[in-house]
Design a protein around this motif. Structure first.
Motif, PDB file in Angstrom:
ATOM      1  N   VAL A 180      -3.174  -5.156 -15.355  1.00  0.00           N
ATOM      2  CA  VAL A 180      -4.201  -4.148 -15.049  1.00  0.00           C
ATOM      3  C   VAL A 180      -5.032  -4.582 -13.842  1.00  0.00           C
ATOM      4  N   LEU A 181      -5.449  -5.844 -13.808  1.00  0.00           N
ATOM      5  CA  LEU A 181      -6.219  -6.344 -12.659  1.00  0.00           C
ATOM      6  C   LEU A 181      -5.404  -6.283 -11.374  1.00  0.00           C
ATOM      7  N   MET A 182      -4.140  -6.594 -11.471  1.00  0.00           N
ATOM      8  CA  MET A 182      -3.262  -6.558 -10.295  1.00  0.00           C
ATOM      9  C   MET A 182      -3.122  -5.132  -9.763  1.00  0.00           C
ATOM     10  N   SER A 183      -2.911  -4.173 -10.660  1.00  0.00           N
ATOM     11  CA  SER A 183      -2.778  -2.775 -10.239  1.00  0.00           C
ATOM     12  C   SER A 183      -4.096  -2.228  -9.706  1.00  0.00           C
ATOM     13  N   ALA A 184      -5.222  -2.599 -10.339  1.00  0.00           N
ATOM     14  CA  ALA A 184      -6.532  -2.118  -9.887  1.00  0.00           C
ATOM     15  C   ALA A 184      -6.875  -2.658  -8.501  1.00  0.00           C
ATOM     16  N   SER A 185      -6.568  -3.918  -8.263  1.00  0.00           N
ATOM     17  CA  SER A 185      -6.845  -4.501  -6.940  1.00  0.00           C
ATOM     18  C   SER A 185      -5.995  -3.837  -5.863  1.00  0.00           C
ATOM     19  N   GLN A 186      -4.751  -3.526  -6.193  1.00  0.00           N
ATOM     20  CA  GLN A 186      -3.881  -2.839  -5.231  1.00  0.00           C
ATOM     21  C   GLN A 186      -4.391  -1.429  -4.942  1.00  0.00           C
ATOM     22  N   PHE A 187      -4.837  -0.726  -5.977  1.00  0.00           N
ATOM     23  CA  PHE A 187      -5.359   0.632  -5.804  1.00  0.00           C
ATOM     24  C   PHE A 187      -6.637   0.617  -4.960  1.00  0.00           C
TER      25      PHE A 187
ATOM     26  N   MET B 269      -1.064  10.147   6.807  1.00  0.00           N
ATOM     27  CA  MET B 269      -2.154  10.055   5.846  1.00  0.00           C
ATOM     28  C   MET B 269      -1.699  10.497   4.456  1.00  0.00           C
ATOM     29  N   GLN B 270      -0.851  11.522   4.392  1.00  0.00           N
ATOM     30  CA  GLN B 270      -0.340  11.966   3.102  1.00  0.00           C
ATOM     31  C   GLN B 270       0.552  10.911   2.469  1.00  0.00           C
ATOM     32  N   GLN B 271       1.336  10.224   3.302  1.00  0.00           N
ATOM     33  CA  GLN B 271       2.191   9.154   2.783  1.00  0.00           C
ATOM     34  C   GLN B 271       1.348   8.018   2.218  1.00  0.00           C
ATOM     35  N   GLN B 272       0.295   7.638   2.927  1.00  0.00           N
ATOM     36  CA  GLN B 272      -0.565   6.568   2.451  1.00  0.00           C
ATOM     37  C   GLN B 272      -1.269   6.960   1.148  1.00  0.00           C
ATOM     38  N   LYS B 273      -1.633   8.233   1.036  1.00  0.00           N
ATOM     39  CA  LYS B 273      -2.288   8.684  -0.187  1.00  0.00           C
ATOM     40  C   LYS B 273      -1.324   8.636  -1.367  1.00  0.00           C
ATOM     41  N   MET B 274      -0.071   8.954  -1.127  1.00  0.00           N
ATOM     42  CA  MET B 274       0.924   8.869  -2.189  1.00  0.00           C
ATOM     43  C   MET B 274       1.145   7.426  -2.619  1.00  0.00           C
ATOM     44  N   LEU B 275       1.214   6.514  -1.624  1.00  0.00           N
ATOM     45  CA  LEU B 275       1.413   5.102  -1.958  1.00  0.00           C
ATOM     46  C   LEU B 275       0.235   4.545  -2.743  1.00  0.00           C
ATOM     47  N   MET B 276      -0.957   5.095  -2.504  1.00  0.00           N
ATOM     48  CA  MET B 276      -2.142   4.624  -3.214  1.00  0.00           C
ATOM     49  C   MET B 276      -1.997   4.812  -4.724  1.00  0.00           C
ATOM     50  N   TYR B 277      -1.263   5.827  -5.144  1.00  0.00           N
ATOM     51  CA  TYR B 277      -1.069   6.078  -6.575  1.00  0.00           C
ATOM     52  C   TYR B 277       0.273   5.544  -7.086  1.00  0.00           C
ATOM     53  N   ILE B 278       1.246   5.412  -6.189  1.00  0.00           N
ATOM     54  CA  ILE B 278       2.574   4.974  -6.632  1.00  0.00           C
ATOM     55  C   ILE B 278       2.625   3.470  -6.851  1.00  0.00           C
ATOM     56  N   PHE B 279       2.026   2.685  -5.935  1.00  0.00           N
ATOM     57  CA  PHE B 279       2.104   1.228  -6.033  1.00  0.00           C
ATOM     58  C   PHE B 279       1.544   0.681  -7.344  1.00  0.00           C
ATOM     59  N   PRO B 280       0.370   1.117  -7.804  1.00  0.00           N
ATOM     60  CA  PRO B 280      -0.121   0.597  -9.091  1.00  0.00           C
ATOM     61  C   PRO B 280       0.825   0.876 -10.251  1.00  0.00           C
ATOM     62  N   VAL B 281       1.467   2.045 -10.235  1.00  0.00           N
ATOM     63  CA  VAL B 281       2.418   2.359 -11.305  1.00  0.00           C
ATOM     64  C   VAL B 281       3.623   1.426 -11.240  1.00  0.00           C
ATOM     65  N   ILE B 282       4.094   1.136 -10.013  1.00  0.00           N
ATOM     66  CA  ILE B 282       5.229   0.216  -9.856  1.00  0.00           C
ATOM     67  C   ILE B 282       4.867  -1.164 -10.370  1.00  0.00           C
ATOM     68  N   PHE B 283       3.647  -1.621 -10.067  1.00  0.00           N
ATOM     69  CA  PHE B 283       3.222  -2.940 -10.533  1.00  0.00           C
ATOM     70  C   PHE B 283       3.167  -3.000 -12.060  1.00  0.00           C
ATOM     71  N   MET B 284       2.708  -1.910 -12.677  1.00  0.00           N
ATOM     72  CA  MET B 284       2.640  -1.909 -14.136  1.00  0.00           C
ATOM     73  C   MET B 284       4.022  -1.979 -14.769  1.00  0.00           C
ATOM     74  N   VAL B 285       4.974  -1.249 -14.182  1.00  0.00           N
ATOM     75  CA  VAL B 285       6.320  -1.223 -14.751  1.00  0.00           C
ATOM     76  C   VAL B 285       7.026  -2.559 -14.547  1.00  0.00           C
ATOM     77  N   MET B 286       6.894  -3.124 -13.340  1.00  0.00           N
ATOM     78  CA  MET B 286       7.585  -4.375 -13.034  1.00  0.00           C
ATOM     79  C   MET B 286       6.857  -5.586 -13.600  1.00  0.00           C
ATOM     80  N   GLY B 287       5.530  -5.475 -13.787  1.00  0.00           N
ATOM     81  CA  GLY B 287       4.745  -6.634 -14.212  1.00  0.00           C
ATOM     82  C   GLY B 287       5.116  -7.169 -15.578  1.00  0.00           C
TER      83      GLY B 287
END
Length: 428
Positions: free
Chosen positions: A184-191, A211-229
């Motif tokens: 959770v801390l890892m995903s929150a720091s990334q977000f 800008m739209q791509q960066q906004k999508m990554l802002m929500y996608i990366f934390p989810v990826i970290f949770m799944v892989m973590g």
């Protein structure tokens, strides 16, 4: 994951050697078998790697900003050659070459860290399975297996069974609680890192697909970290959480000290710079003088934040110079010239224009007095007009009417010139 990590087995020996060197230092302070000694060794490994990657991080910032600037041009090329993909790619490469931009530069820090990340994963997996690797011998292996961070072994995973966790002298509940908190801390720091990049350090006046791509990554990366973590050992989560915290702090420093032009962060930075200049009536560092000099050199190409900064300096009685210094003086607002407004002559009434009194009076701003000849003439003219008015009307000779070019007499004042329109028969 083990298969991917095996591709980076060539770097496991250097990574294990660095960890062992840090463990020797921290083991002398906290004890060789403690989680603090092994955990801080992993943290120190991250810090060492990120320090070495600072030049790549600077290159990443420049590439990201260049990509933001080029987005409108790239979009124009895509729309122009949307039916010719080959020509489109050629024009894109030409644009990158002319501007010195490399699209892959924004991914360089992540790509450079990948070998160390998978090498550390390979080392910790070997420790969990009880195998020596690199420079980690049997005694260091036993010490690492005994190390716990808040009750969770370094080599334990969220998905490990209760029997495997018990072999590492821990409980499954403690491992899952610690790993869940770290994920959770890892995903929150990334977000948060991505969010402050989007809300503060992006030019909001330019709306681009980037800008739209960066906004999508802002929500996608934390989810990826949770799944892989959940598949990473605790030691790898320590590595990843540390590198995210480092990235967040590094990003905050860049936003505060070198913001993107036109962004909210630039407005905040220029306000702090303005406060320091107006307090001391000078620019007190070379770096700030370079920033002021760059803003002055832009001239009419300044963005809204920079124009606001220059106008605020002018209101404070300071003028920015080309070398980045400021001097005391008055400056006109932008767009206002020194030329005075042209004053139109006052329109005279119709009676004065017909009686010949249409001469313009002397200018009040000229500061010169009318000559005596002109004054005498002014005194004589009324007398002459009175004499002419006293004469009888019959004594004045009558002049024949002048003829115009067509042979007819001049039309009376107020009469319509040209061919007259015939009257309607009913109006006779």
């Amino acid at each position: 994951m083990d298969t991917i990590a095996s591709f980076f087995s060539f770097i496991t020996t250097p990574v294990s050697w660095v960890i062992v060197q840090f463990h020797t230092v921290y083991g002398a302070i906290f004890g060789p078998d403690t989680g603090w000694a092994w955990g801080l060794s992993i943290v120190s490994l991250v810090v060492l790697i990120r320090i070495c990657l600072i030049p790549l991080f600077v290159k990443q910032i420049k590439s990201t900003r260049n990509m933001q600037v080029l987005q409108p041009k790239m979009k124009a090329i895509q729309e122009r050659y949307k039916n010719d993909k080959q020509r489109q790619s050629e024009e894109m490469m030409k644009l990158y070459k002319e501007t010195g931009t490399n699209p892959l530069s924004s991914c360089l820090p992540i790509l450079a860290q990948s070998p160390f990340f998978f090498a550390l994963y390979h080392v910790l997996s070997s420790i969990a399975s009880g195998k020596t690797i690199g420079v980690i011998n049997q005694s260091l292996l036993d010490s690492a297996r005994q190390a716990h961070i808040f009750g969770a072994p370094l080599a334990a995973k969220f998905t490990d069974s209760a029997d495997k966790v018990a072999s590492l002298d821990a409980t499954q509940i403690s491992v899952r609680v610690v790993t869940a908190i770290m994920i959770v801390l890892m995903s929150a720091s990334q977000f948060y890192t991505q969010r402050q990049l989007m809300t503060k350090n992006v030019d909001l006046t330019v709306k681009t697909p980037y800008m739209q791509q960066q906004k999508m990554l802002m929500y996608i990366f934390p989810v990826i970290f949770m799944v892989m973590g959940i598949n990473f050992p605790v030691g790898v989560l320590v590595y990843w959480l540390t590198t995210n915290v480092w990235t967040m702090g590094q990003q905050m420093y860049v936003i505060n000290q070198n913001p993107t032009p036109g962004s909210k962060a630039q407005d905040q930075y220029l306000q702090r710079l303005l406060k320091g200049i107006t307090t001391h009536n000078e620019v007190r560092s070379k770096r700030r003088r370079n920033i002021v000099s760059a803003i002055v050199a832009k001239g009419p190409d300044r963005n809204d934040n920079e124009r606001k900064f220059i106008n605020s300096l002018s209101k404070s009685g300071l003028v920015a110079q080309a070398d980045g210094t400021v001097i005391k003086g008055e400056a006109l607002p932008e767009g206002e010239s020194h030329a005075t407004k042209r004053q139109q002559p006052k329109r005279q009434p119709k009676s004065k224009r017909h009686t010949g009194g249409g001469q313009q009076p002397a200018s009040k701003t000229s500061g010169t007095k009318p000559s005596t000849d002109a004054a005498d003439a002014a005194d004589v003219e009324p007398k002459t007009s009175l004499q002419k008015n006293d004469e009888p009307k019959d004594s004045q000779p009558k002049q024949p009417p002048r003829k115009n070019g067509s042979g007819g007499a001049r039309a009376k004042a107020g009469a319509r010139k040209g061919q007259q329109r015939p009257k309607h028969p009913t109006k006779k």
